[in-house]
Design an enzyme around this catalytic site. Structure first.
Site, short mmCIF file in Angstrom:
data_model
loop_
_atom_site.label_atom_id
_atom_site.label_comp_id
_atom_site.label_asym_id
_atom_site.label_seq_id
_atom_site.Cartn_x
_atom_site.Cartn_y
_atom_site.Cartn_z
N HIS A 278 0.76 -1.09 0.04
CA HIS A 278 0.00 0.01 0.04
C HIS A 278 0.86 1.14 0.00
CE1 HIS A 278 0.51 0.87 4.29
NE2 HIS A 278 0.09 -0.35 4.71
N CYS B 89 2.55 -4.78 6.65
CA CYS B 89 2.43 -4.41 5.28
C CYS B 89 3.59 -3.92 4.87
CB CYS B 89 1.22 -3.36 5.16
SG CYS B 89 -0.36 -4.31 5.64
#
Length: 174
Positions: free
Chosen positions: A129, A149
């Site tokens: 992301h 992430c």
């Protein structure tokens, strides 16, 4: 016959005028990609380098940040680690709070079994992301700030989002 043509002309004119004043639905603006297909994503956590690969050719490479505990394989929710192993692209989120996000298939069966042995939840929602509105400040404080992430700049995630398709393998090395 003339009145029929006038009637059609009048209706067509009114339709055209109505369409001009009607608000058009707002469509998100996404980058498009028309190059060779990405056949694999290769991530080297230690080098902080991500490669989008087509066959044997690296199409694009990016530097990135990881979870707040970057060393080692993710074992359970909240450990701040990024998983290692083979996963697949499994979802796309155009409304991510981190600009855009692309999900990977963590946890797999091996991850679930490990977490179960530890009596913990394996967690989920591991993504590539962007940084989002607060991300640049977080990066200034600590390059590795996510819950597990892999994060790139907002501009870079736009490229990644455009280039990937569901099912592409993701190999994450330590």
């Amino acid at each position: 016959m003339i009145s029929l043509n006038r009637r059609h002309f009048s209706l067509a004119g009114l339709s055209a005028l109505a369409a001009c004043g009607a608000p058009q639905p707002k469509r998100p603006q996404f980058k498009s990609y028309s190059g060779p297909p990405v056949t694999q994503v290769v991530v080297y956590k230690g080098q902080r380098r991500l490669h989008l690969v087509s066959g044997q050719t690296v199409l694009k490479s990016y530097d990135f940040g990881l979870g707040f505990q970057p060393i080692g394989h993710k074992q359970f929710e909240g450990d701040g680690k990024t998983p290692e192993g083979l996963y697949f692209i499994d979802r796309f989120n155009p409304r991510s709070r981190y600009h855009l996000s692309v999900g990977i298939s963590y946890p797999n069966d091996r991850d679930r079994a490990l977490a179960e042995r530890l009596g913990r939840d394996p967690g989920g929602d591991i993504m590539f992301h962007g940084r989002g509105p607060e991300g640049n400040e977080r990066v200034r404080k600590n390059r590795d700030w996510t819950a597990g992430c892999i994060t790139v700049s907002d501009e870079e995630i736009e490229d990644i989002y455009a280039m990937l398709q569901p099912g592409v393998p993701v190999v994450i090395y330590s």
